[in-house]
Design an enzyme around this catalytic site. Structure first.
Site, PDB file in Angstrom:
ATOM      1  N   TYR A 200       0.881  -1.181   0.000  1.00  0.00           N
ATOM      2  CA  TYR A 200       0.000   0.000   0.000  1.00  0.00           C
ATOM      3  C   TYR A 200       0.911   1.222   0.000  1.00  0.00           C
ATOM      4  O   TYR A 200       1.673   1.419   0.951  1.00  0.00           O
ATOM      5  CB  TYR A 200      -0.858   0.021   1.265  1.00  0.00           C
ATOM      6  CG  TYR A 200      -1.973  -1.017   1.292  1.00  0.00           C
ATOM      7  CD1 TYR A 200      -3.250  -0.691   0.847  1.00  0.00           C
ATOM      8  CD2 TYR A 200      -1.743  -2.302   1.763  1.00  0.00           C
ATOM      9  CE1 TYR A 200      -4.282  -1.629   0.880  1.00  0.00           C
ATOM     10  CE2 TYR A 200      -2.783  -3.244   1.798  1.00  0.00           C
ATOM     11  CZ  TYR A 200      -4.040  -2.898   1.352  1.00  0.00           C
ATOM     12  OH  TYR A 200      -5.063  -3.816   1.384  1.00  0.00           O
ATOM     13  N   LYS A 296     -12.219  -4.713   3.009  1.00  0.00           N
ATOM     14  CA  LYS A 296     -13.228  -5.220   3.941  1.00  0.00           C
ATOM     15  C   LYS A 296     -14.555  -5.626   3.294  1.00  0.00           C
ATOM     16  O   LYS A 296     -15.380  -6.255   3.947  1.00  0.00           O
ATOM     17  CB  LYS A 296     -13.528  -4.153   5.012  1.00  0.00           C
ATOM     18  CG  LYS A 296     -12.375  -3.908   5.956  1.00  0.00           C
ATOM     19  CD  LYS A 296     -12.197  -5.070   6.905  1.00  0.00           C
ATOM     20  CE  LYS A 296     -10.931  -5.016   7.694  1.00  0.00           C
ATOM     21  NZ  LYS A 296     -10.123  -6.227   7.614  1.00  0.00           N
TER      22      LYS A 296
HETATM   23  C1  PHB Z   1      -7.194  -6.485  -4.732  1.00  0.00           C
HETATM   24  O1  PHB Z   1      -6.313  -7.351  -4.840  1.00  0.00           O
HETATM   25  O2  PHB Z   1      -8.022  -6.294  -5.625  1.00  0.00           O
HETATM   26  C2  PHB Z   1      -7.233  -5.663  -3.507  1.00  0.00           C
HETATM   27  C3  PHB Z   1      -6.382  -5.948  -2.454  1.00  0.00           C
HETATM   28  C4  PHB Z   1      -6.400  -5.178  -1.326  1.00  0.00           C
HETATM   29  C5  PHB Z   1      -7.260  -4.112  -1.240  1.00  0.00           C
HETATM   30  C6  PHB Z   1      -8.119  -3.809  -2.277  1.00  0.00           C
HETATM   31  C7  PHB Z   1      -8.106  -4.585  -3.419  1.00  0.00           C
HETATM   32  O3  PHB Z   1      -7.248  -3.329  -0.118  1.00  0.00           O
END
Ligand code: PHB
Ligand code: APR
Length: 389
Positions: A200, A296
């Site tokens: 992230y 979530k």
């Molecule tokens: C996703 O892999 O699409 C994904 C993963 C984590 C998130 C949102 C989307 O917080």
């Protein structure tokens, strides 16, 4: 036609509810507006909390998930180029599993089909009747013919735009909403992910997320203004922007390729209260929306229907209405905590149009605190891997 519990919507919420009730011997019929292929064509997030994995196991639909899902011990944050790993297993002894939501839906559909249970796809004009009394009914049109489905209870699992919440008298419902001034542009590529775990990333240019679906398929997102359109983003432009928002080492390692899916999703927080109206219950996206930052959406839908199934099973096996009477308050308490976490993750990781220099320093301080404090790291770990119901 008559059934015990009529479920509107065959997304993860409706299907999982159907499965949990089936395991307790309670008959259900699902009405779904779209075709089965359409439902399976939707690409959605892919992180399962440990409790969701345990629930799917208990429901008897965990085999493929364990064979193909990737257990992740933690996630990384990359803040203005500085990467930090939060090791959930070390912090609190819990993990998450990366497994596409579309796959969860497919597994549940297959289980339902092989049990020979009824799902009516392409059910048009579904309408809800008499749920304030003892004999609720649904009406719908299939292949041009109108049908009626009588039932004991209705489960509104038909997503944010569904008919269930819209059928509740306006003065019986209170809604809470926050719309964020940006969206997520996501792409799917058949290239190995850039890292073993999710990253992230916060950057002055905006948020970015490096995720995955499998060891050979990656899912990447970047924050874009709400007004942007997918056509404005070539694959090349997308990857150039993604590289700018992560640290240099990650940018250098990124394997790019032609996108096999590309779309923009708006970000919204939304909660409806209460979630029970006589014999109608709302669950999943019909009841609440979270921005995808905390991953979530599916997990909340799963905990809603776990509570709803428990409550309905109590009605049939113990003749007790205690569970259905407390359903709304019980799930809303967990929903609001997940709303808080998703809003908080969104607030610290995105660049808002009105974030000034003070706001940016606060975001940086949040990150510094998170990575330097075991208490703060554990709080992140506890929320990300999922709070108890
Ligand atoms: C996703 O892999 O699409 C994904 C993963 C984590 C998130 C949102 C989307 O917080
Ligand atoms: N009649 C019948 N079915 C309907 C109607 C209607 N009027 N309106 C919507 N539906 C169906 C949709 O076509 C969809 O298949 O209800 C289903 C709702 O499924 P989801 O949108 O997947 O919602 P939910 O099951 O609550 O799942 C929550 O999935 O939507 C994602 O991001 C969301 O992760 C979250 C999770």
């Amino acid at each position: 036609m008559r059934t015990k519990v009529a479920i509107i919507g065959s997304g993860p919420a409706g299907l999982l509810l159907g499965r949990l009730l089936e395991n307790a011997g309670i008959e259900t019929v699902i009405l779904e507006r779209r075709s089965q292929e359409y439902v399976l064509g939707r690409i959605r997030a892919g992180v399962l909390e440990q409790g969701t994995v345990e629930l799917l196991d208990r429901a008897g639909v965990g085999d493929k998930l364990h064979a193909e899902g990737l257990v992740h011990d933690g996630v990384e944050f990359c803040f203005d180029g500085n990467r930090h790993r939060f090791n959930f297993r070390e912090l609190i002894g819990r993990t998450v599993t990366v497994y596409g939501q579309t796959e969860v839906t497919r597994d549940l559909m297959q289980a339902r089909d092989s049990s020979g249970l009824t799902t009516i796809y392409e059910a048009e004009n579904v309408s809800l009747h008499a749920f304030d009394g003892d004999a609720p009914k649904l009406r719908y049109v299939k292949d041009g013919v109108e049908h009626q489905l009588a039932c004991d209870f209705i489960a509104g699992c038909d997503g944010y735009h569904g008919v269930s919440r819209a059928s509740v008298p306006q003065d019986a419902l209170r809604t809470f909403e926050r719309v964020y001034p940006f969206g997520w542009l996501g792409i799917l590529v058949d290239r190995p992910p850039v890292a073993d775990e999710l990253i992230y990333a916060h950057h002055e240019r905006g948020f970015a997320l490096c995720s995955m679906r499998s060891p050979s398929r990656s899912r990447y997102y970047i924050q874009v203004p709400s007004s942007d359109r997918v056509e404005e983003w070539s694959d090349q432009r997308f990857f150039d922007e993604l590289r700018r928002r992560v640290n240099e080492e990650t940018a250098d390692k990124l394997l790019t390729g032609p996108s096999i899916e590309k779309s923009i999703a708006p970000l919204r927080s939304f909660v409806a209260e209460p979630l029970r109206f006589g014999r109608l219950f709302l669950a999943g996206d019909a009841a609440h929306i979270v921005p995808p930052t905390g991953a979530k959406g599916l997990n909340l839908a799963a905990s809603d229907v776990a509570a709803l199934a428990e409550a309905l099973i109590e009605v049939y096996t113990e003749r007790s209405s205690a569970g259905i009477d407390s359903y709304s308050a019980r799930v809303l308490s967990r929903i609001w905590k997940a709303e808080r976490f998703s809003w908080w993750m969104t607030s610290i990781l995105h660049t808002f149009p009105d974030t000034d220099a003070f706001g940016r320093r606060i975001q940086r301080a949040e990150f510094e605190y998170l990575r330097s404090s075991t208490a703060a790291s554990r709080s992140l770990a506890e929320n990300y891997t999922g709070l108890p119901l």
